[in-house]
Design an enzyme around this catalytic site. Structure first.
Site, short mmCIF file in Angstrom:
data_model
loop_
_atom_site.label_atom_id
_atom_site.label_comp_id
_atom_site.label_asym_id
_atom_site.label_seq_id
_atom_site.Cartn_x
_atom_site.Cartn_y
_atom_site.Cartn_z
CE LYS A 58 -8.82 1.15 2.41
NZ LYS A 58 -7.89 1.46 3.52
CD GLU B 166 -2.61 1.14 2.68
OE1 GLU B 166 -3.52 1.97 2.82
OE2 GLU B 166 -2.33 0.27 3.53
CB CYS C 41 -5.29 -1.49 4.27
SG CYS C 41 -4.85 -1.32 6.02
#
Length: 504
Positions: A319, A263, A375
């Site tokens: 995301k 990330e 994540c």
């Protein structure tokens, strides 16, 4: 005594999960909660027991929040106050759960053997979405490394939680019956629970998650771990060493089919380092190599935490589910600037404005798709399901450096293993400082890194197609069934009470 036991039972839940893996404690933790529900004689007492249970549950279970605050040098006293305050607030979920049971559900038929387990699973689901959600420490994760865990490919994490809650309730019933009557019949309840678990165990062995999907091909993969300290990651002085690390790493990977960087691997946006990114693109094309990296993107004046494909991979993923305080600040105009924790480097992100799709890549001119997960998104089973059902592999990038040497990275890895099982897909997972891993379609860790070291986790994973039963319906389907059964029991009880009143 009961107040102390409430805290102890709450502690049993995180102890049953990674990194401790004392999975039998989950039966004690869940069964203990049910026992407390019937020990409470008033709604006030139920609320007290439930809250204390939640205090034990979350104080240990999400203690990693303290580590994240220390990462940005928040004073120790303030880190303790904020972490403790968060845990005390999260404990309100269990306060509500036990209070509601005492007030509305305790008098229903099969209150212990059926109603309590149904209500447990419904409350786990509530935590997934209420106030953006905190779907952490779910009971079903205790089965991740056991054969029973393979059934997640059919029923998902909530189905596993229901199985565990039902077993816990019947084992508790056996203990309570023995304490009162000390007869052979007492063992019948335990026999039902153990027989049920044995059957589930055999089913998991007979039908592992990978049996629901079809093997396409095996590819050589690499998850790269840079081990850049979080305190220096975003500094100007760290930019060149970071690029040098990834440049050197990719230069040596001449025989890798798919490379994954973590990330926000490079804290500069692609347009700020055009030469470096063009070199990465050229290397990938020349080697017939797919390279996927976490990256920050700027679109229409908004920043997005993203994944982007290079080489034979293409496209990007924005995301969809952001982390409160980590990627955006709730009540920003009141909190921004108060302490350093509310001014984290990535706390000005925006969620994807539209639904996102897998990232395509090619190998030997054959098209494939990777389900991109960033994540915290790994904790949301439906989000991963929607991406993975149209993909051949799941790619997870994370920056667990925020949590230091705490429970968080290990819990996160276990959650990712469950997503592999549910979807019958291999997972390639790259993190900044561990734990990076290769996970097969049965949730088994094929290879993993240590924490706090530079690492290249290299090995083979299998691309797979087809749908598991879990992927064909919403992840919350077991929860909806729990709600229907619970509603049916409530209606039945109300009707029976009305008929009894009329007869009298």
């Amino acid at each position: 005594m009961r107040a102390a036991l409430a805290i102890i039972f709450g502690l049993c839940v995180p102890l049953a999960l990674a990194p401790f893996h004392f999975w039998p404690l989950m039966f004690i933790g869940v069964g203990g909660f049910f026992w407390l529900s019937f020990q409470a004689s008033t709604t006030k007492e139920a609320a007290w027991f439930g809250w204390l249970y939640g205090v034990g549950y979350f104080t240990l279970g999400v203690s990693w929040i303290y580590g994240s605050m220390q990462t940005v040098d928040t004073p120790v006293w303030l880190s303790l106050v904020l972490t403790g305050g968060f845990c005390l607030l999260m404990a309100l979920f269990h306060l509500f759960q036990m209070w509601f049971f005492q007030r509305f559900l305790r008098a229903l038929p099969l209150a212990l053997l059926l109603v309590s387990p149904l209500w447990w699973v419904i409350n786990e689901w509530i935590r997934e979405w209420f106030l953006t959600g905190m779907p952490w420490l779910l009971a079903g994760y205790a089965f991740t490394d056991l054969a029973i865990g393979q059934l997640a490919a059919v029923v998902g994490i909530y189905g596993l939680s229901l199985m565990l809650a039902l077993s816990s309730a019947w084992l508790l019933k056996s203990l309570l019956h023995w304490a009162r009557h000390r007869t052979v019949r007492s063992f019948s309840y335990a026999g039902v629970a153990l027989g049920f678990l044995a059957l589930l165990f055999l089913l998991g062995i007979a039908k592992p998650a990978s049996s629901w999907t079809q093997e396409l091909r095996t590819l050589k993969t690499a998850a790269v771990q840079s081990n850049v300290d979080q305190r220096t990651k975003w500094s100007s002085a760290q930019q060149t060493p970071t690029l040098n690390f990834y440049g050197t790493s990719i230069g040596a990977m001449t025989d890798i089919d798919l490379v994954l960087w973590p990330e926000a691997a490079m804290t500069r946006r692609p347009e700020q380092i055009p030469y470096f990114m063009s070199q990465i693109q050229n290397i990938g094309e020349q080697r017939d190599q797919a390279i996927i990296t976490g990256v920050l993107l700027l679109k229409d004046g908004r920043f997005y935490n993203s994944m982007k494909g290079y080489g034979t991979a293409s496209g990007e993923y924005l995301k969809q589910h952001l982390v409160p305080f980590g990627e955006y600040v709730p009540l920003e105009k009141y909190l921004r600037g108060l302490i350093a924790f509310f001014d984290l480097p990535m706390s000005t992100m925006y969620p994807a404005p539209t639904a996102q799709s897998p990232i395509p890549f090619t190998l030997a001119e054959q098209p494939y798709f990777a389900a991109p997960v960033i994540c915290y998104e790994a904790a949301y089973p439906d989000l991963v399901r929607n991406l993975a059902k149209d993909a051949d592999l799941i790619t997870v990038v994370s920056n667990d450096a925020w949590f230091g040497d705490s429970l968080g990275p290990h819990q996160h890895l276990q959650i990712t293993q469950m997503r592999a099982i549910e979807n019958g897909r291999s997972v390639l997972r790259a993190t900044q400082n561990g734990v990076s891993a290769l996970i097969d379609a049965n949730g088994t860790i094929v290879k993993r890194s240590e924490q706090f070291v530079e690492a290249e986790v290299i090995g083979e994973l299998t691309l797979r197609s087809g749908l598991t039963p879990f992927q064909r319906l919403p992840a919350a389907t077991p929860v909806y069934l729990c709600i229907l059964v619970l509603a049916g029991l409530w209606v039945f009880a109300r009707r029976a009470a009305s008929e009894s009143a009329i007869e009298q």
